[in-house]
Design an enzyme around this catalytic site. Structure first.
Site, PDB file in Angstrom:
ATOM      1  N   ASP A 245       1.929  -3.777  -9.868  1.00  0.00           N
ATOM      2  CA  ASP A 245       1.678  -5.097 -10.445  1.00  0.00           C
ATOM      3  C   ASP A 245       2.010  -5.145 -11.939  1.00  0.00           C
ATOM      4  OD1 ASP A 245       0.688  -5.285  -7.904  1.00  0.00           O
ATOM      5  OD2 ASP A 245      -1.421  -5.381  -8.490  1.00  0.00           O
TER       6      ASP A 245
ATOM      7  N   HIS B  11       0.833  -1.207   0.000  1.00  0.00           N
ATOM      8  CA  HIS B  11       0.000   0.000   0.000  1.00  0.00           C
ATOM      9  C   HIS B  11       0.871   1.263   0.000  1.00  0.00           C
ATOM     10  CE1 HIS B  11      -3.985  -1.841   0.220  1.00  0.00           C
ATOM     11  NE2 HIS B  11      -3.366  -2.807   0.866  1.00  0.00           N
TER      12      HIS B  11
ATOM     13  N   SER C 219      -1.708 -10.855  -8.254  1.00  0.00           N
ATOM     14  CA  SER C 219      -1.840 -10.122  -9.508  1.00  0.00           C
ATOM     15  C   SER C 219      -2.230 -10.939 -10.717  1.00  0.00           C
ATOM     16  CB  SER C 219      -0.540  -9.401  -9.831  1.00  0.00           C
ATOM     17  OG  SER C 219      -0.448  -8.294  -9.049  1.00  0.00           O
TER      18      SER C 219
HETATM   19  C1  GLA Z   1      -2.998  -4.263  -5.090  1.00  0.00           C
HETATM   20  C2  GLA Z   1      -2.776  -3.141  -6.106  1.00  0.00           C
HETATM   21  C3  GLA Z   1      -1.329  -2.640  -6.070  1.00  0.00           C
HETATM   22  C4  GLA Z   1      -0.909  -2.311  -4.647  1.00  0.00           C
HETATM   23  C5  GLA Z   1      -1.239  -3.452  -3.684  1.00  0.00           C
HETATM   24  C6  GLA Z   1      -0.973  -3.111  -2.251  1.00  0.00           C
HETATM   25  O1  GLA Z   1      -2.271  -5.392  -5.466  1.00  0.00           O
HETATM   26  O2  GLA Z   1      -3.068  -3.597  -7.405  1.00  0.00           O
HETATM   27  O3  GLA Z   1      -1.179  -1.541  -6.915  1.00  0.00           O
HETATM   28  O4  GLA Z   1      -1.462  -1.106  -4.217  1.00  0.00           O
HETATM   29  O5  GLA Z   1      -2.602  -3.841  -3.787  1.00  0.00           O
HETATM   30  O6  GLA Z   1       0.377  -2.914  -2.034  1.00  0.00           O
END
Ligand code: GLA
Length: 396
Positions: free
Chosen positions: A190, A46, A142
């Protein structure tokens, strides 16, 4: 205890599976193929949408797309991916200025449509394709970036030209697809790691400047264990947007563009202007950005002990201050930390379910798997992962 580990399918086997389905569905041989990895974030959670640092690596879990150009102006897409919503087949027209694409259902197709709509590499032909993925959907590793970047890379292969578009621009186009077509206000981590990752390396990304630093991760005595809790609490999407807004508000109250510019001293000075929740959200982000840089340096110096301690601090901060963990993730981390030879463990990704990431000695893996399985109230899936390759085209 090798049988406790989930086997990671070979890319060749995913390609074979996709080719067979392609022939069955479209009645001819595919000509073009691409693959893109999911990711695990080692530390820096985050922080990306706060202009901070993240430290992910690309996984050997991938999305593969095989397909072929057609003479029609249609995009016909079949997915074999487990865990996506129905139907598993869609058709939509190649977009034009007068008839742009719009998101709809099934949801999985929005990632493909979003990338087609935001493709930067020139005009697109119609195409048929089949998607298959070993990235667990909803696992916080992801799967969405893997399908976006996989689609982008497939389109590059299909048009046979990358038109001088930089990797940064491609990652940003895929992020835009997710914002606009999936309605998820994600950061850049990601898509970036899926495009830039390298075998045997983690990648420190400065999400403000987009500068990257590869850090070797190839000590044969140390491994990364990804443990899927196999739970996903569906508050994640709304909580993600709330966290993002809280961070932006915290920065605003402190008179800053983003929390990247804040330090602990400033936070304490502003404590009386911030409500308790905003204060704690900001404290997580400020601490996490610092920990992430420190952790990358620790890994560079093979200081696994320090790296592990930072992982645990990160987890505790995500649990207590940022409040994005859940009972299942906490249990998995606690169980991992009870095993001799484990350096550190933490939740990874957006939170509220999905996976944990654990750094441990290779010879501690059997005991770790057995202990975590025994201690966890649910059914975990384990992946012992090496840092893997970025998205690339494949030869059929
Ligand atoms: C998700 C979002 C990322 C990132 C994470 C937390 O995976 O897609 O961009 O913010 O949460 O680190």
């Amino acid at each position: 205890m090798a049988d406790l580990q989930s086997p990671i399918p070979l890319v060749e086997d995913l390609v074979k599976q996709a080719v067979i389905s392609f022939k069955g569905k479209f009645g001819c041989e595919p000509t073009t193929a691409a693959c893109a990895p999911g990711r695990v974030n080692l530390i820096g959670e985050h922080t990306d949408y706060n202009d901070g640092f993240v430290f992910p690596m690309a996984l050997p879990l991938v999305t593969v797309i095989v397909g072929k150009k057609t003479e029609s102006q249609q995009c016909r897409v079949l997915t074999l991916t487990e865990g996506v919503d129905d139907p598993n087949y869609v058709e939509f027209p190649v977009p034009s200025e007068t008839s742009p694409l719009a998101p709809g259902t099934p949801k999985w197709a929005n990632y493909v449509k979003g990338v087609v709509a935001n493709y930067k590499g020139g005009s697109l032909p119609g195409f048929d394709c089949v998607i298959v993925s070993s990235v667990p959907v909803g696992g916080g590793v992801s799967s969405s970036a893997a399908i976006e970047v996989g689609t982008y890379t497939f389109l590059d292969q299909l048009t046979g030209s990358e038109n001088g578009i930089s990797k940064n621009e491609k990652a940003l186009a895929c992020q835009k697809a997710e914002h606009v077509f999936a309605g998820a206000p994600c950061g850049i981590m990601d898509q970036f790691i899926s495009i830039m990752g390298e075998t045997n390396h983690a990648l420190l990304i400065d999400c403000r400047s987009l500068d990257c630093r590869l850090v070797p991760l190839k000590d044969p005595n140390v491994v990364i264990l990804v443990t899927n809790s196999n739970v996903k609490h569906n508050i994640e999407a709304s909580e993600y947007s709330t966290r993002r807004a809280q961070c932006e508000n915290g920065a605003k109250v402190m008179g800053l563009t983003s929390l990247r510019d804040a330090n602990e001293k400033q936070l304490e000075e502003h404590k009386s202007n911030l409500d308790d929740v905003t204060y704690r959200r900001a404290r997580h982000v400020i601490g996490e950005i610092k920990r992430t840089e420190e952790a990358a340096n620790a890994l560079e110096n093979n200081n696994y002990k320090l790296f592990g301690e930072l992982m645990v601090q990160s987890h505790n901060s995500l649990r207590d201050d940022f409040e994005v963990s859940c009972t299942e993730l906490d249990q998995l981390v606690e169980a991992a930390m009870e095993v001799e030879g484990v350096y550190g463990s933490r939740m990874t990704g957006g939170g509220f379910g999905g996976c944990t990431v654990t750094l441990l000695k290779r010879d501690a893996v059997p005991a770790a798997l057995q202990h975590i399985k025994k201690r966890y109230s649910g059914t975990p899936t384990f992946y012992v992962c090496a840092a893997s390759q970025a998205a690339h085209g494949l030869t059929l």
